[in-house]
Structure formats: structure tokens, C-alpha cells
Design an enzyme around this catalytic site. Structure first.
Site, short mmCIF file in Angstrom:
data_model
loop_
_atom_site.label_atom_id
_atom_site.label_comp_id
_atom_site.label_asym_id
_atom_site.label_seq_id
_atom_site.Cartn_x
_atom_site.Cartn_y
_atom_site.Cartn_z
N GLY A 188 0.81 -1.22 0.00
CA GLY A 188 0.00 0.00 0.00
C GLY A 188 0.83 1.26 0.00
N ASP B 283 -2.63 -12.60 3.77
CA ASP B 283 -4.03 -12.23 3.57
C ASP B 283 -4.66 -11.86 4.91
OD1 ASP B 283 -6.67 -11.96 2.94
OD2 ASP B 283 -6.91 -13.96 2.07
N THR C 272 -9.52 0.04 2.30
CA THR C 272 -9.67 1.49 2.40
C THR C 272 -10.61 2.07 1.34
OG1 THR C 272 -7.70 1.81 1.02
CG2 THR C 272 -7.37 1.80 3.41
N THR D 223 -7.94 5.78 11.09
CA THR D 223 -8.37 6.83 10.17
C THR D 223 -9.20 7.92 10.84
OG1 THR D 223 -9.74 7.22 8.19
CG2 THR D 223 -10.38 5.40 9.61
N TYR E 133 -17.10 1.82 6.32
CA TYR E 133 -15.64 1.90 6.44
C TYR E 133 -15.26 2.45 7.82
CZ TYR E 133 -10.91 3.80 5.93
OH TYR E 133 -9.59 4.11 6.14
N LYS F 269 -13.38 0.37 10.86
CA LYS F 269 -12.09 0.84 11.39
C LYS F 269 -12.20 1.12 12.90
CE LYS F 269 -8.70 1.72 9.53
NZ LYS F 269 -7.47 0.88 9.35
#
Length: 297
Positions: free
Chosen positions: A15, A40, A66, A105, A129, A133
Site C-alpha cells: 500500500g 491475507d 480502504t 483513520t 468503512y 475501522k
């Protein structure tokens, strides 16, 4: 006598942030990076069998699902990768007495506030999302009370394209471009995150939630305009000179809700380390100089 190097494992090495961590830390530390093909997040047994056989001092989890809109339509996947995987990683680190740093985040907040969010502010996510998170933060800390959850925002850097790269690509090709003017946060440079995380490796007293972003705040239009201005100042050919304003409501292709204000306060980070992250404008100018202009590395 040679000092033993800190051994770091980076999960999510493929990433934008993970790739930067692996590259930058290789100079000073022993680093092993795993990308999605090698490890994974959705396979807990693979996480355990791979990591339990390794010797390490720090695990940094920079991996996640993301894609904010994909999470809305793939909720099970979102929670497997963003909530359950951090729990498994945190538990492994607890057993091995290693430092666990999990990257989270600004999307855990609802965006209703109009001043920077602190670690004490209640997380009220408004998307799957954000929910996944936030649940990942909770599960990681439940599994390992010495874990450190580092929230970041609007991450950009040289390893994978982000908003800044998309807008500059458009500016090269078109005279009229625009960006959202009613959504605020702070662009945060991957290379700065790499440096700013270092003081936290061995300070096991610092645990729980920590906000980490470049200083200042802006909307997407201001961010895009500054990047464009930096390009013109360096003589990088761009057709566009001005970035017009559009609204979040006009982004009809968005499925998930986004917080309109998610600026993170660096106050606690500054207290803990004595360091102040540089302003986002300086970070963006550096990025344009070193990567967009084709100079430097």
C-alpha cells in the site's frame, strides 16, 4: 560492539503507507514487509502461522480495506479486514511481547465538530468503512492493552497514486478542473509519518489512541490549488491554473457518507514526543519537488 537493530514487520507493504515504511525503515532497522499476496488479512490462521514463526520487536499494520464505497456493499469483507485482522495481530504481539502499532483513520468521526478532533472525542462513524475501522481499534485494544492506534488522514506519497496525483494528472490535460470545497481535513505525507512514528517504537508507555497528521487544515480545493501552484512555481507544465469549487453533494458517484470535517489534533503527539509535525503545505511542496518534478529520488 554493534547495536542490535530493531526488527520491524510491516503488514500492508503493497500500500501507499506500507511501501514507504518498508523502504524508509530499511536504512536503520531490520524490516520484513508483507503485501496482500504474501499475507491475507482475511485469513487469521495464515496471520498466526506466518507471524508466530518470526522474531520481531514491532508490528505496524498499515493494511486495510480502504475503498470507502466498496465497504458499503461488502460489509463482511470490511469487518474481516478492518476489525477482526487487527484483533488477531494485536493478540499475536501480546503473546510475543512486541509493540503493535495499528494505523486507523479520521473517518471514525462524524464530521460535526468544527475544530480539530482530539483522542478524547467520541468516535461516531457515519460509514461502514468508519464503523469497521472503529471496531478494529476497539478489538485491537481489547486483545492487547499495550497496542497503539495511530489515526491518520488524507495520506499521500510516492508509492501509490492518491488525490494529489489524480488532480495533477487532470491539470496536465485540462484547463478547467475542480475539487470539493466543503470537506476539511489535513493532507499527511507518508514520508513524514515514517519519521514521526519512530519515537513511538520503544515507548511502551504510550498506548491507546494517538492522532498523527501534518499540521494545518484545508479543503480539497485548497489542497489541489496549492499542489498546482507548486507545480507552476517549479515550471512543471500544467494546462490548468485555477482549481474551481464543487461540493460534496455534487459527488454523485459516492455511495458512502464522508465526514465534512475530520481534522486531527496533533496535541497529544507533540506532548509525548516533543516534536511538531510540519505544515501540510511544506510536505506537499516537498512531494512536488521530489516526485512530481521527476527530481531527487
Amino acid at each position: 560492539m554493534e547495536t542490535r537493530k530493531t526488527k520491524i514487520v510491516v503488514v500492508g507493504a503493497g500500500g501507499r503507507l506500507g511501501a514507504a515504511l518498508v523502504r524508509e525503515y530499511a536504512r536503520d532497522f531490520e524490516v520484513v514487509g508483507f503485501d496482500h499476496a504474501q499475507l491475507d488479512l482475511g485469513a487469521p490462521e495464515q496471520l498466526r502461522s506466518t507471524l508466530e514463526s518470526l522474531d520481531f520487536d514491532v508490528v505496524i499494520n498499515a493494511a486495510a480495506q480502504t475503498k470507502v464505497d466498496r465497504c458499503e456493499t461488502h460489509q463482511e469483507e470490511a469487518f474481516a479486514l478492518n476489525a477482526e485482522a487487527p484483533r488477531v495481530l494485536a493478540a499475536i504481539c501480546r503473546v510475543k511481547k512486541a509493540r503493535f502499532i495499528h494505523i486507523s483513520t479520521d473517518y471514525v468521526f462524524d464530521g460535526e465538530k468544527r475544530e480539530p478532533y482530539t483522542e478524547e472525542d467520541e468516535a461516531r462513524p457515519i460509514s461502514v468503512y468508519g464503523e469497521s475501522k472503529r471496531e478494529g481499534e476497539r478489538r485491537a485494544l481489547e486483545a492487547n492493552n499495550r497496542a497503539l492506534i495511530v489515526r491518520v488522514s488524507w495520506v499521500f506519497g510516492p508509492d501509490r497514486p492518491s488525490f494529489i496525483d489524480a488532480i495533477l494528472k487532470k491539470a496536465r490535460e485540462e484547463e478547467e478542473i475542480s475539487a470539493v470545497a466543503d470537506k476539511y481535513a489535513t493532507p499527511t505525507y507518508t514520508l513524514d509519518i515514517c519519521e514521526l512514528l519512530k519515537p513511538l517504537f520503544n515507548d511502551h508507555r504510550e498506548r491507546g489512541l494517538l492522532h498523527l497528521a501534518n499540521s494545518g487544515e484545508c479543503n480539497w480545493q485548497e489542497y489541489a490549488q496549492w499542489a498546482l501552484d507548486c507545480c507552476h512555481a517549479r515550471g512543471i507544465p500544467m494546462k490548468a491554473r485555477k482549481v474551481g469549487a464543487t461540493s460534496l453533494a455534487a459527488m454523485k458517484n459516492f455511495i458512502a457518507k464522508r465526514p465534512v470535517y475530520s481534522v486531527l489534533s496533533n496535541g497529544r503527539y507533540q506532548q509525548v514526543t516533543g516534536e511538531t509535525p510540519r505544515h501540510w503545505r511544506h510536505a506537499v511542496a516537498d512531494y512536488v519537488h521530489n516526485y512530481v518534478a521527476g527530481e531527487g529520488k
